[in-house]
Design a protein around this motif. Structure first.
Motif, PDB file in Angstrom:
ATOM      1  N   HIS A 126       0.828  -1.194   0.000  1.00 46.05           N
ATOM      2  CA  HIS A 126       0.000   0.000   0.000  1.00 46.05           C
ATOM      3  C   HIS A 126       0.874   1.261   0.000  1.00 46.05           C
ATOM      4  O   HIS A 126       1.498   1.564  -0.997  1.00 46.05           O
ATOM      5  N   SER A 127       0.956   1.990   1.130  1.00 49.16           N
ATOM      6  CA  SER A 127       1.777   3.195   1.207  1.00 49.16           C
ATOM      7  C   SER A 127       3.010   3.003   2.074  1.00 49.16           C
ATOM      8  O   SER A 127       3.660   3.979   2.454  1.00 49.16           O
ATOM      9  N   GLY A 128       3.327   1.772   2.396  1.00 52.47           N
ATOM     10  CA  GLY A 128       4.445   1.487   3.287  1.00 52.47           C
ATOM     11  C   GLY A 128       5.769   1.348   2.555  1.00 52.47           C
ATOM     12  O   GLY A 128       5.893   0.547   1.618  1.00 52.47           O
ATOM     13  N   PHE A 129       6.751   2.127   2.976  1.00 50.90           N
ATOM     14  CA  PHE A 129       8.087   2.113   2.368  1.00 50.90           C
ATOM     15  C   PHE A 129       9.146   2.224   3.454  1.00 50.90           C
ATOM     16  O   PHE A 129       8.896   2.744   4.542  1.00 50.90           O
ATOM     17  N   SER A 130      10.348   1.783   3.108  1.00 44.27           N
ATOM     18  CA  SER A 130      11.522   2.159   3.895  1.00 44.27           C
ATOM     19  C   SER A 130      12.572   2.696   2.944  1.00 44.27           C
ATOM     20  O   SER A 130      12.632   2.316   1.772  1.00 44.27           O
ATOM     21  N   VAL A 131      13.391   3.605   3.474  1.00 44.59           N
ATOM     22  CA  VAL A 131      14.511   4.173   2.738  1.00 44.59           C
ATOM     23  C   VAL A 131      15.727   4.020   3.631  1.00 44.59           C
ATOM     24  O   VAL A 131      15.772   4.580   4.729  1.00 44.59           O
ATOM     25  N   ALA A 132      16.711   3.246   3.172  1.00 42.89           N
ATOM     26  CA  ALA A 132      17.890   2.961   3.981  1.00 42.89           C
ATOM     27  C   ALA A 132      19.134   3.529   3.317  1.00 42.89           C
ATOM     28  O   ALA A 132      19.321   3.391   2.103  1.00 42.89           O
ATOM     29  N   CYS A 133      19.974   4.152   4.138  1.00 43.67           N
ATOM     30  CA  CYS A 133      21.225   4.721   3.649  1.00 43.67           C
ATOM     31  C   CYS A 133      22.273   4.559   4.747  1.00 43.67           C
ATOM     32  O   CYS A 133      22.122   5.131   5.844  1.00 43.67           O
ATOM     33  N   ASP A 134      23.279   3.745   4.481  1.00 43.55           N
ATOM     34  CA  ASP A 134      24.307   3.436   5.477  1.00 43.55           C
ATOM     35  C   ASP A 134      23.653   2.887   6.741  1.00 43.55           C
ATOM     36  O   ASP A 134      22.942   1.900   6.673  1.00 43.55           O
ATOM     37  N   ASP A 135      23.837   3.554   7.891  1.00 45.15           N
ATOM     38  CA  ASP A 135      23.286   3.033   9.143  1.00 45.15           C
ATOM     39  C   ASP A 135      22.004   3.757   9.550  1.00 45.15           C
ATOM     40  O   ASP A 135      21.632   3.770  10.725  1.00 45.15           O
ATOM     41  N   ILE A 136      21.313   4.353   8.579  1.00 41.81           N
ATOM     42  CA  ILE A 136      20.076   5.099   8.834  1.00 41.81           C
ATOM     43  C   ILE A 136      18.942   4.467   8.048  1.00 41.81           C
ATOM     44  O   ILE A 136      19.115   4.119   6.871  1.00 41.81           O
ATOM     45  N   ILE A 137      17.775   4.321   8.681  1.00 41.52           N
ATOM     46  CA  ILE A 137      16.605   3.839   7.960  1.00 41.52           C
ATOM     47  C   ILE A 137      15.391   4.703   8.304  1.00 41.52           C
ATOM     48  O   ILE A 137      15.171   5.056   9.463  1.00 41.52           O
ATOM     49  N   LEU A 138      14.659   5.076   7.266  1.00 41.50           N
ATOM     50  CA  LEU A 138      13.403   5.799   7.394  1.00 41.50           C
ATOM     51  C   LEU A 138      12.282   4.835   7.015  1.00 41.50           C
ATOM     52  O   LEU A 138      12.361   4.158   5.988  1.00 41.50           O
ATOM     53  N   ALA A 151       3.938  11.362   0.478  1.00 33.97           N
ATOM     54  CA  ALA A 151       2.748  12.213   0.422  1.00 33.97           C
ATOM     55  C   ALA A 151       1.694  11.867   1.457  1.00 33.97           C
ATOM     56  O   ALA A 151       0.791  12.681   1.701  1.00 33.97           O
ATOM     57  N   GLY A 152       1.779  10.681   2.092  1.00 41.64           N
ATOM     58  CA  GLY A 152       0.684  10.288   2.969  1.00 41.64           C
ATOM     59  C   GLY A 152      -0.600  10.213   2.156  1.00 41.64           C
ATOM     60  O   GLY A 152      -0.658   9.539   1.127  1.00 41.64           O
ATOM     61  N   ASP A 153      -1.633  10.940   2.586  1.00 45.00           N
ATOM     62  CA  ASP A 153      -2.888  10.990   1.826  1.00 45.00           C
ATOM     63  C   ASP A 153      -3.069  12.321   1.098  1.00 45.00           C
ATOM     64  O   ASP A 153      -4.206  12.709   0.788  1.00 45.00           O
ATOM     65  N   LEU A 154      -1.978  13.015   0.841  1.00 40.72           N
ATOM     66  CA  LEU A 154      -2.064  14.207   0.000  1.00 40.72           C
ATOM     67  C   LEU A 154      -2.384  13.768  -1.426  1.00 40.72           C
ATOM     68  O   LEU A 154      -1.649  12.989  -2.027  1.00 40.72           O
ATOM     69  N   ASN A 155      -3.492  14.269  -1.970  1.00 41.81           N
ATOM     70  CA  ASN A 155      -3.883  13.903  -3.321  1.00 41.81           C
ATOM     71  C   ASN A 155      -5.032  14.802  -3.759  1.00 41.81           C
ATOM     72  O   ASN A 155      -5.672  15.470  -2.931  1.00 41.81           O
ATOM     73  N   PHE A 156      -5.304  14.799  -5.031  1.00 43.00           N
ATOM     74  CA  PHE A 156      -6.494  15.452  -5.581  1.00 43.00           C
ATOM     75  C   PHE A 156      -7.636  14.441  -5.464  1.00 43.00           C
ATOM     76  O   PHE A 156      -7.913  13.686  -6.380  1.00 43.00           O
ATOM     77  N   TRP A 157      -8.255  14.440  -4.282  1.00 38.87           N
ATOM     78  CA  TRP A 157      -9.288  13.442  -4.004  1.00 38.87           C
ATOM     79  C   TRP A 157     -10.612  13.885  -4.620  1.00 38.87           C
ATOM     80  O   TRP A 157     -11.332  14.703  -4.072  1.00 38.87           O
ATOM     81  N   HIS A 158     -10.921  13.314  -5.778  1.00 39.14           N
ATOM     82  CA  HIS A 158     -12.188  13.587  -6.444  1.00 39.14           C
ATOM     83  C   HIS A 158     -12.658  12.296  -7.115  1.00 39.14           C
ATOM     84  O   HIS A 158     -11.857  11.415  -7.398  1.00 39.14           O
ATOM     85  N   TRP A 159     -13.950  12.188  -7.317  1.00 38.73           N
ATOM     86  CA  TRP A 159     -14.529  11.041  -7.982  1.00 38.73           C
ATOM     87  C   TRP A 159     -15.233  11.557  -9.231  1.00 38.73           C
ATOM     88  O   TRP A 159     -16.400  11.923  -9.209  1.00 38.73           O
ATOM     89  N   ARG A 160     -14.464  11.627 -10.321  1.00 41.72           N
ATOM     90  CA  ARG A 160     -14.907  12.292 -11.541  1.00 41.72           C
ATOM     91  C   ARG A 160     -16.247  11.753 -12.033  1.00 41.72           C
ATOM     92  O   ARG A 160     -17.049  12.480 -12.592  1.00 41.72           O
ATOM     93  N   ASP A 161     -16.520  10.469 -11.793  1.00 42.48           N
ATOM     94  CA  ASP A 161     -17.749   9.857 -12.282  1.00 42.48           C
ATOM     95  C   ASP A 161     -18.926  10.063 -11.336  1.00 42.48           C
ATOM     96  O   ASP A 161     -20.069   9.760 -11.689  1.00 42.48           O
ATOM     97  N   GLU A 162     -18.653  10.561 -10.121  1.00 43.26           N
ATOM     98  CA  GLU A 162     -19.725  10.682  -9.134  1.00 43.26           C
ATOM     99  C   GLU A 162     -19.839  12.085  -8.532  1.00 43.26           C
ATOM    100  O   GLU A 162     -20.935  12.538  -8.209  1.00 43.26           O
ATOM    101  N   SER A 163     -18.716  12.772  -8.352  1.00 41.31           N
ATOM    102  CA  SER A 163     -18.733  14.075  -7.682  1.00 41.31           C
ATOM    103  C   SER A 163     -19.403  15.134  -8.543  1.00 41.31           C
ATOM    104  O   SER A 163     -19.390  15.057  -9.781  1.00 41.31           O
TER     105      SER A 163
END
Length: 293
Positions: free
Chosen positions: A12-24, A133-145
């Protein structure tokens, strides 16, 4: 000698970013029915090889926050960075849009707004800037909104994007949610045109890896390479070279001892000088001329 970074997509939206001895670690979730198998999950034992462990939680929706992340702190020192509307203990930091925090000598973060709950994060790790981005998005439902609803959603979305204009972003994870129906990718496309991240990785497509792959095929342009990571546990290795070149390599999900990890390799050389097509959408190699301060 350049900087090596490994990006892993879990689910889904789960990621990790690892660099040397650091992980996000961003918005980690095992799935509604534990779609992420044991062999693909993050474990506290795996985290022991890192000296700095940061877990970012953009908001409290269940698909962005799995309670398992709080069990890791019993075995390894974890710092949690969460949106300001969430509780956090002594090992954490709450952040509202616009706030900046230096987490260590090599890691800093700035929170930006969202068009849903919580925040989005721009993290600087050793000079490489990673946006989730988390849930940052253009949240629209073009077929319904209604037209009014779509216009309101667009205004809210563009307002947030204006705060991100001019931010150099090397790696970006952004929602591409097919549940929106027609023009489901409008938010991601607009982000590419406005913010121009160096590399975008689609996320938040639930089980539709085919959607991520099709979006990547269509959306890559002059300023932004788009790369799908459709499999659970997919990993890429990024090499940021001092001369500006960036190399992207797919690596096998679970390499065995002695197994060759590299399964696909592409190099995206930087181009110097005045490029008349720099603002066009012509598909060319991934590049950026400026360095980070």
């Amino acid at each position: 000698m350049g900087l090596e970074m490994t990006v892993t997509h879990y689910y889904h939206s789960g990621f990790s970013v690892a660099c040397d001895d650091i992980i996000l670690i961003f918005d980690y979730w095992l799935g509604e029915e534990n779609e992420l198998r044991d062999s693909e999950q993050i474990t506290a034992a795996e985290l022991e090889k890192y000296n700095e462990i940061y877990v970012f939680i953009s908001h409290e929706h269940i698909d962005h926050l799995d309670p398992v992340v709080y069990t890791w702190r019993d075995q390894v020192p974890v710092m949690y960075i969460v949106s300001s509307d969430m509780p956090v203990g002594t090992r954490g930091k709450r952040m509202a849009p616009g706030e900046f925090a230096r987490l260590s000598e090599n890691v800093s973060v700035r929170a930006f707004d969202s068009t849903d709950l919580g925040v989005s994060f721009l993290v600087d790790i050793k000079g490489i800037r990673v946006f989730h981005a988390g849930d940052l998005n253009f949240w629209h439902w073009r077929d319904e909104s209604t037209a009014a609803d779509i216009a309101e959603a667009e205004e809210e979305y563009t307002k947030v994007l204006h705060t991100l204009e001019g931010q150099d972003i090397d790696v970006c994870m952004f929602p591409v949610d097919p549940r929106q129906g027609g023009m489901y990718d409008a938010g991601a496309n607009y982000f590419i045109l406005t913010v121009k991240p160096r590399l975008m990785i689609p996320m938040h497509y639930f089980h539709r890896g085919d959607i991520a792959m099709e979006f990547a095929r269509r959306a890559r342009c002059r300023t932004t390479e788009v790369l799908a990571m459709p499999g659970y546990g997919d990993r890429i290795r990024l090499s940021f070279h001092e001369d500006g070149d960036t190399e992207i390599r797919y690596v096998s999900v679970h390499p065995q001892d002695g197994e060759e990890e590299v399964t696909q390799s592409d190099e995206f050389p930087i181009e110097s000088g005045n490029d008349p097509f720099a603002e066009s959408d012509m598909p060319v190699p991934l590049s950026r001329d400026n360095d980070h301060e």
